[in-house]
Design a protein around this motif. Structure first.
Motif, PDB file in Angstrom:
ATOM      1  N   LYS A   3       0.819  -1.221   0.000  1.00 49.93           N
ATOM      2  CA  LYS A   3       0.000   0.000   0.000  1.00 49.93           C
ATOM      3  C   LYS A   3       0.852   1.270   0.000  1.00 49.93           C
ATOM      4  O   LYS A   3       0.473   2.283  -0.601  1.00 49.93           O
ATOM      5  N   ASP A  28      -5.879   5.163   5.531  1.00 53.15           N
ATOM      6  CA  ASP A  28      -4.965   4.186   6.140  1.00 53.15           C
ATOM      7  C   ASP A  28      -3.935   4.926   6.998  1.00 53.15           C
ATOM      8  O   ASP A  28      -3.251   5.838   6.513  1.00 53.15           O
ATOM      9  N   ASP A  29      -3.827   4.546   8.254  1.00 50.02           N
ATOM     10  CA  ASP A  29      -2.966   5.273   9.188  1.00 50.02           C
ATOM     11  C   ASP A  29      -1.514   5.333   8.730  1.00 50.02           C
ATOM     12  O   ASP A  29      -0.865   6.379   8.796  1.00 50.02           O
ATOM     13  N   CYS A  31      -0.255   5.008   5.696  1.00 53.79           N
ATOM     14  CA  CYS A  31      -0.097   5.833   4.496  1.00 53.79           C
ATOM     15  C   CYS A  31      -0.267   7.315   4.832  1.00 53.79           C
ATOM     16  O   CYS A  31       0.459   8.169   4.318  1.00 53.79           O
TER      17      CYS A  31
END
Lengths: 222, 155
Positions: A3, A28-29, A31
């Motif tokens: 990711k 998303d944490d 990212c």
């Protein structure tokens, strides 16, 4: 594909990805943290360039002259709408009476689509309060469109603005809540600019205290 | 106007710097700072003279956040805007720490990639070609560099 690898690819060509794809990846944490870090590193190099160039007195003086020239040019136009607003505000009245003050600060944008909100389009929410709704019901699309409030209580207008700008509201006057305005709001304008425009009305005063708008009676403010 | 001129002279540089930090764009940063002074000139705004710097920087921060909020997530990403909750008052201290920490990135290839991308403006693809490695390798080193930098500002 990892990711974070996708995030790097997206950052290489951000324009090739949709708003939804960006929202999803930044949910998303890991990212989001990586993205924020990269933004800070970018800022670090921006500041380096800024500091290396140096903003000496001559630069600041030139900026001041540019500001003065621009502001004085605007000042020649501003008094007219201020006078118009002040004259119209004489007709201001409380609940049930429309304030016939039309602000056309954005004359240049009159050909842009405008969402109209009027007293026929008020609905009752669960708490029994009236809530303004967009004509086409598409809140997402309407968010950036100019909104024309026709005979709508200030309470509702401020509520919409608070949602749009993410601020809280403190009412120090109950009377001002019921003032009904005819007002065209440009959501693309900054909150400070909108506050400044609304303060052309003489029956209430809005001040900004960080992330909070405080609405008070103009008389009690003095 | 004279008082505004004095404030402008004293605080313009710091205000402009903060706007550039948040917006990554000098033209937009300049507009924001000018708008703040225009608001002061036109509005009936009172603030403690002793806290002028903090007040003006707060105005700049809020105005920049308004600019950022007015854009879609995609547009924000294209400008590399910080997520809103990261644009805090401690940001400038973090940037000062990063400034020093970037020199210490290890292995040296991590530092080189950061400099080539952020200082020299090369894309990841161009860096990969220059270093004769794959783009995936560039991403790996960049992620490593960001993790190191994150640790330095979280100390």
């Amino acid at each position: 594909m990892d990711k974070t690898e996708l995030l790097f690819m997206m950052m290489e060509h951000p324009e090739q990805y949709t708003d939804q794809q960006w929202q999803e990846i930044l949910m998303d944490d890991e990212c989001r943290e990586l993205y924020a870090m990269m933004s800070k590193v970018k800022s670090t190099f921006d500041v380096d360039r800024h500091d290396q160039r140096g903003l000496d007195d001559a630069f600041v003086k030139k900026e001041w002259e540019t500001f003065q020239a621009h502001h004085q040019a605007l000042a020649k136009v501003m008094p007219l709408w201020r006078k118009v607003a002040a004259a119209i505000v004489v007709a201001i009245a409380f609940c049930g009476i429309t304030i016939a003050a039309v602000h056309h600060f954005n004359a240049a944008k009159q050909d842009t689509p405008t969402t109209t909100v009027d007293n026929q389009q008020m609905i009752q929410n669960d708490n029994g309060h009236q809530t303004a709704t967009a004509v086409n019901g598409d809140v997402a699309e309407a968010a950036q469109e100019p909104r024309l409030y026709d005979n709508v209580p200030l309470d509702e207008i401020i509520s919409d603005m608070a949602t749009r700008y993410g601020v809280q509201v403190e009412w120090q006057t109950e009377e001002a809540r019921c003032l009904r305005l005819h007002y065209q709001w440009e959501p693309s304008y900054s909150l400070d600019k909108v506050v400044e425009m609304l303060n052309s009305f003489e029956s209430f005063n809005i001040t900004r205290d960080g992330d909070k708008l405080v609405i008070s009676d103009r008389a009690s403010d003095k | 106007m004279r008082q505004i001129g004095q404030l402008f002279k004293e605080h313009y540089s710091a205000m402009f710097r903060l706007a550039v930090v948040l917006l990554h764009d000098e033209e937009e940063g300049r507009d924001v700072v000018h708008d703040v002074f225009a608001m002061l000139l036109d509005g009936d705004i009172r603030f403690d003279a002793d806290k002028a710097r903090a007040f003006l920087l707060s105005c700049v921060r809020n105005s920049c956040l308004n600019v950022m909020r007015g854009r879609s997530t995609r547009e924000q990403a294209m400008k590399s805007y910080l997520p809103e909750d990261e644009a805090t008052e401690g940001l400038e201290e973090q940037i000062a720490t990063l400034h020093d920490s970037i020199k210490d990135l290890a292995p040296p290839v991590c530092r080189e990639i950061v400099l080539l991308h952020y200082r020299d403006g090369l894309t990841f693809k161009e860096i990969a070609e220059r270093l004769d490695v794959s783009e995936t390798t560039i991403y790996k080193h960049l992620r490593q560099a960001m993790n190191q930098l994150r640790l330095t500002i979280n100390k």
